[in-house]
Design a protein around this motif. Structure first.
Motif, short mmCIF file in Angstrom:
data_model
loop_
_atom_site.label_atom_id
_atom_site.label_comp_id
_atom_site.label_asym_id
_atom_site.label_seq_id
_atom_site.Cartn_x
_atom_site.Cartn_y
_atom_site.Cartn_z
N ASN A 109 0.84 -1.18 0.00
CA ASN A 109 0.00 0.00 0.00
C ASN A 109 0.89 1.24 0.00
O ASN A 109 1.75 1.37 0.86
CB ASN A 109 -0.76 -0.05 1.34
CG ASN A 109 -2.08 0.60 1.28
OD1 ASN A 109 -2.18 1.73 0.88
ND2 ASN A 109 -3.09 -0.13 1.72
N VAL A 110 0.69 2.13 -0.93
CA VAL A 110 1.51 3.35 -0.99
C VAL A 110 0.59 4.56 -0.94
O VAL A 110 -0.42 4.62 -1.63
CB VAL A 110 2.36 3.38 -2.29
CG1 VAL A 110 3.02 4.74 -2.46
CG2 VAL A 110 3.40 2.28 -2.26
N LYS A 111 0.98 5.50 -0.11
CA LYS A 111 0.17 6.70 0.05
C LYS A 111 0.82 7.84 -0.70
O LYS A 111 2.02 8.09 -0.55
CB LYS A 111 0.08 7.03 1.55
CG LYS A 111 -0.89 8.10 1.91
CD LYS A 111 -0.98 8.26 3.42
CE LYS A 111 0.34 8.68 4.01
NZ LYS A 111 0.28 8.90 5.46
N LEU A 112 0.03 8.53 -1.52
CA LEU A 112 0.52 9.73 -2.20
C LEU A 112 0.00 10.95 -1.45
O LEU A 112 -1.19 11.00 -1.13
CB LEU A 112 0.02 9.77 -3.65
CG LEU A 112 0.51 8.67 -4.58
CD1 LEU A 112 -0.03 8.91 -5.98
CD2 LEU A 112 2.03 8.62 -4.62
N SER A 113 0.88 11.89 -1.17
CA SER A 113 0.44 13.11 -0.51
C SER A 113 1.08 14.30 -1.19
O SER A 113 2.03 14.18 -1.96
CB SER A 113 0.74 13.06 0.98
OG SER A 113 2.05 12.62 1.20
N PHE A 114 0.53 15.45 -0.87
CA PHE A 114 0.81 16.63 -1.66
C PHE A 114 0.96 17.80 -0.72
O PHE A 114 0.10 18.03 0.13
CB PHE A 114 -0.38 16.81 -2.60
CG PHE A 114 -0.48 18.13 -3.29
CD1 PHE A 114 -1.60 18.92 -3.15
CD2 PHE A 114 0.55 18.58 -4.10
CE1 PHE A 114 -1.71 20.14 -3.80
CE2 PHE A 114 0.46 19.80 -4.75
CZ PHE A 114 -0.69 20.57 -4.61
N ASP A 115 2.06 18.51 -0.83
CA ASP A 115 2.27 19.69 -0.02
C ASP A 115 1.66 20.87 -0.76
O ASP A 115 2.19 21.32 -1.77
CB ASP A 115 3.78 19.90 0.19
CG ASP A 115 4.07 21.06 1.11
OD1 ASP A 115 5.20 21.13 1.60
OD2 ASP A 115 3.17 21.89 1.34
N VAL A 116 0.57 21.36 -0.26
CA VAL A 116 -0.17 22.42 -0.94
C VAL A 116 0.70 23.65 -1.16
O VAL A 116 0.63 24.31 -2.19
CB VAL A 116 -1.41 22.83 -0.11
CG1 VAL A 116 -2.17 23.95 -0.78
CG2 VAL A 116 -2.33 21.65 0.07
N ASN A 117 1.57 23.92 -0.15
CA ASN A 117 2.39 25.12 -0.26
C ASN A 117 3.68 24.88 -1.00
O ASN A 117 4.45 25.80 -1.24
CB ASN A 117 2.71 25.65 1.14
CG ASN A 117 1.44 26.04 1.87
OD1 ASN A 117 0.57 26.67 1.28
ND2 ASN A 117 1.32 25.62 3.12
N GLY A 118 3.95 23.58 -1.23
CA GLY A 118 5.15 23.25 -1.97
C GLY A 118 6.42 23.41 -1.17
O GLY A 118 7.52 23.28 -1.67
N SER A 119 6.27 23.69 0.17
CA SER A 119 7.47 23.96 0.94
C SER A 119 7.73 22.91 1.99
O SER A 119 8.72 22.92 2.65
CB SER A 119 7.36 25.32 1.61
OG SER A 119 6.24 25.31 2.48
N GLY A 120 6.81 21.99 2.16
CA GLY A 120 6.99 20.98 3.20
C GLY A 120 6.68 21.52 4.56
O GLY A 120 6.72 22.72 4.79
N PHE A 121 6.37 20.66 5.48
CA PHE A 121 5.98 21.10 6.81
C PHE A 121 7.20 21.24 7.69
O PHE A 121 8.11 20.44 7.65
CB PHE A 121 5.02 20.09 7.44
CG PHE A 121 4.79 20.34 8.88
CD1 PHE A 121 4.05 21.43 9.30
CD2 PHE A 121 5.37 19.53 9.85
CE1 PHE A 121 3.86 21.68 10.65
CE2 PHE A 121 5.18 19.78 11.21
CZ PHE A 121 4.42 20.86 11.60
N ALA A 122 7.27 22.25 8.55
CA ALA A 122 8.35 22.39 9.52
C ALA A 122 7.74 22.73 10.85
O ALA A 122 7.10 23.76 11.01
CB ALA A 122 9.32 23.47 9.08
N GLY A 123 7.90 21.85 11.82
CA GLY A 123 7.39 22.16 13.16
C GLY A 123 8.44 22.92 13.94
O GLY A 123 9.55 23.13 13.48
N SER A 124 8.13 23.37 15.17
CA SER A 124 9.12 24.06 15.99
C SER A 124 8.96 23.61 17.41
O SER A 124 7.94 22.99 17.77
CB SER A 124 8.95 25.57 15.86
OG SER A 124 7.66 25.94 16.27
N GLY A 125 9.96 23.90 18.24
CA GLY A 125 9.91 23.46 19.63
C GLY A 125 8.67 23.96 20.32
O GLY A 125 8.30 25.11 20.17
N GLY A 126 8.04 23.13 21.05
CA GLY A 126 6.84 23.55 21.77
C GLY A 126 5.59 23.38 20.94
O GLY A 126 4.50 23.50 21.45
N ASP A 127 5.76 23.10 19.70
CA ASP A 127 4.60 22.86 18.84
C ASP A 127 4.52 21.40 18.51
O ASP A 127 5.51 20.69 18.48
CB ASP A 127 4.74 23.63 17.53
CG ASP A 127 4.65 25.13 17.73
OD1 ASP A 127 4.75 25.85 16.73
OD2 ASP A 127 4.49 25.54 18.88
#
Lengths: 496, 159
Positions: free
Chosen positions: A57-75
């Protein structure tokens, strides 16, 4: 016949290709086995290979903003990518961008379970297209068909979202495919199965069976239907998870005490919420040690979460309890719940078993009323909730006393929660948490929670027994701040 | 109004045709037509046999899909050179949407059969041409995907 050739010949993508072309490709193909969670390729990366799914099973996903997600400390957040499609049918191509300019992958592919693929390098395909021009034509026609089908499926998903009606999109697809689909095909039942939550599982059963056992038209259409119903399948998963969570609590063994049932409930909710999109900020504001009062705005439940016994699990409070408080403190908080009405068997079975604290709102049990007064019930509530706080257990309460939509939230805050804080020695901290979007379909939005800086009531109200002063603080100080906090939660959710 | 044959220079205004060998351009140009259509003209209907491919020279066209008894607007194409009618290149050769002029527009129309003649005569060239078609379809798909992931729960779907 080699396994590689067998795979190529069985793939619908290569249907109609000359055997000699497939034989050549088989010699240049490679098996690739991946474990769950392995990223096959990332959106934007140069696309150099094209694969067929063999198993898994392979999942395709798409970054709407094209920049990828970046979390930060505390989040903390759930997945930052929008899910596009889950590929589970053997022979389905993955990575067609390798053959179409600008030769960069247009989505991210991740193994959702252990998967086996048969991979062809672009250079090999180009080389053979040059050597065998008829193969080149067949290949491009197959790609145009594939991408055209993806375009058609995406447009139908737009239809489904536009009208909030997946059955409509399926009906359109089946009508468009009318001549190809036999009159007795089970696919014709799909729009009807989609009309009711209780028959959704039947819809997916039809799709799953026909994907492998249907005729050519049924296999193709069921794959398209599965693609269109990706969100519905997730909604079914969510709904079935809620049912299991309810049964797990209401049917818990009498040998388990309420604390153990709460803790198990928290873990089950964590598993559910981790399958959704969410964002949490402000975790650095959580006080140590536990034993504080967490006040939050209360959002109503999406009607599609109504269980067959007419009970709805409140997702916003369970989110805060499981994903914030249980996650941080390892201790299931106690919630303040309105007392069940006599006809609310589902509600009572669930909350009785969790040992939550009841507060009476409006309804009065005629039997209990002969023995207690409103003031007595209030004292019972203060003593019960207060004893948890004094014992170092976190308590979650929604001061509005009722629920509403994100857009209307928060409603007017009532003083009961704050009277509780004043009732307890030592005085607990009040920790405000603002939430958004739990009234929407969780499979289609990002929910959010923002933890704000704790405070003590005594810092703002010198004498909490002075009702005027207490109401002044609640209405003119806390209420406008909570309104701003909820707007902040909405903005956080919109960041995706 | 359609005119028989299209000037080579006019064909070259469409990026799709640039870089193709002269003989192929001449052949396609001879069989092409230039259509000048007023706003509201339907260029092709959903479900009709896909016989022709169109290339936008100027103007704007709407991509519509019939849902129940309504025409749902998916996109408006304004960029010159946009390819319309890619279904002419793949079975079952039926248009998947309706395309209508949003404003007065000029398009070059080439039959699918004219392209097939090129493919038969020069398959490697056919491969390159179909790759350009695939690119157009992929762009359309990315546009639809952006619409899907950017749209509110209810509202217009035009991209």
């Amino acid at each position: 016949m080699t396994p590689e050739l067998e795979t190529l010949r069985a793939s619908p993508f290569f249907h109609g290709f000359a055997v000699e072309d497939l034989e050549w490709l088989a010699t240049r193909s490679e098996w690739r086995d991946v474990e769950t969670g392995v990223e096959l390729f990332a959106q934007g990366e140069p696309a150099s290979s094209f694969s067929l799914l063999v198993s898994g099973n392979v999942k395709l996903s798409f970054d709407v903003n094209g920049s990828g997600f970046a979390g930060s400390g505390g989040d903390r957040a759930g997945s930052g990518l929008d899910p596009l499609q889950t590929i589970s049918h053997p022979g389905y191509p993955i990575g067609w961008s390798a053959m179409i300019p600008p030769y960069a992958y247009r989505a991210t592919a991740t193994a959702a379970e252990p998967a086996r693929l048969l991979t062809l390098e672009r250079c090999a395909l180009e080389e053979h297209a040059e050597a065998s021009p008829s193969f080149g034509l067949d290949l491009m026609r197959a790609l145009i068909t594939l991408v055209g089908d993806r375009l058609r499926a995406t447009r139908l998903r737009i239809v489904a979202r536009r009208y909030d009606d997946d059955a409509l999109a399926i009906r359109e697809l089946l009508e468009e495919s009318g001549p190809r689909l036999k009159a007795g095909s089970p696919l014709h039942r799909l729009p009807h199965y989609l009309e009711s939550r209780l028959t959704l599982a039947d819809a997916f059963h039809v799709i799953d069976v026909l994907k492998s056992d249907g005729d050519a038209a049924e296999r193709e259409l069921s794959a398209l239907c599965e693609d269109l119903l990706e969100n519905v399948r997730r909604e079914l998963w969510l709904y079935q998870s809620l049912q299991r969570i309810y049964d797990s609590v209401a049917g818990a063994s009498p040998r388990l005490d309420a604390r153990m049932v709460r803790e198990r409930n928290m873990r089950e909710f964590q598993e559910l919420f981790r399958g959704t999109r969410y964002r949490i900020t402000g975790l650095e504001n959580l006080p140590e040690p536990p034993g504080h009062l967490f006040v939050m705005n209360h959002l109503k439940n999406h009607p599609e979460n109504l269980l067959p016994n007419k009970f709805i699990l409140t997702l916003d409070t369970h989110f805060v309890s499981s994903m914030i408080l249980f996650e941080r403190y390892g201790q299931a908080p106690v919630r303040v719940i309105r007392k069940s009405r006599p006809d609310e068997y589902g509600h009572q079975s669930f909350y009785d078993r969790l040992g939550y604290v009841y507060v009476y709102s409006g309804h009065v049990d005629p039997i209990e009323d002969s023995a207690t007064s409103a003031e007595s019930r209030r004292r019972l509530f203060l003593d019960a909730a207060g004893s948890y706080l004094e014992a170092g257990t976190n308590v979650v309460i929604c001061p509005e006393g009722t629920s509403t939509s994100t857009e209307e939230s928060p409603l007017r805050l009532h003083p009961g929660a704050f009277e509780l804080a004043a009732h307890v020695e030592p005085e607990p901290l009040i920790v405000p948490i603002a939430v958004a979007n739990f009234d929407k379909k969780l499979t289609r939005v990002t929910t959010s929670a923002v933890v704000h800086e704790p405070f003590r009531l005594s810092e703002s109200v010198r004498d909490p027994s002075d009702r005027g002063a207490l109401l002044e603080f609640i209405n003119n100080d806390l209420q406008p701040r909570f309104e701003a906090w909820v707007e902040e939660a909405v903005t956080l959710a919109e960041r995706g | 109004m359609a005119e028989r044959g299209v000037e080579l220079e006019r064909m070259m205004e469409v990026p799709f045709f640039r870089g193709l060998p002269q003989w192929a351009l001449v052949e396609l140009a001879e069989q092409a037509r230039e259509d000048r259509l007023v706003a509201g003209t339907v260029i092709l209907h959903q479900h009709d046999a896909a016989r022709d491919v169109h290339f936008l020279l100027h103007g704007a066209v709407q991509i519509l899909m019939q849902v129940a008894d309504k025409d749902l607007l998916f996109a408006v194409l304004r960029e010159p050179g946009q390819l319309i009618g890619w279904s002419a290149f793949r079975p079952p050769f039926r248009y998947t949407t309706t395309v209508r002029c949003e404003e007065d527009s000029a398009l070059i129309r080439v039959s699918g059969a004219a392209f097939e003649e090129i493919f038969e005569r020069d398959p490697p060239l056919g491969y390159e041409i179909l790759k350009r078609v695939a690119f157009s379809v992929a762009e359309r798909f990315e546009g639809a995907r952006a619409t899907l992931h950017g749209m509110p729960r209810r509202g217009p779907v035009s991209g």
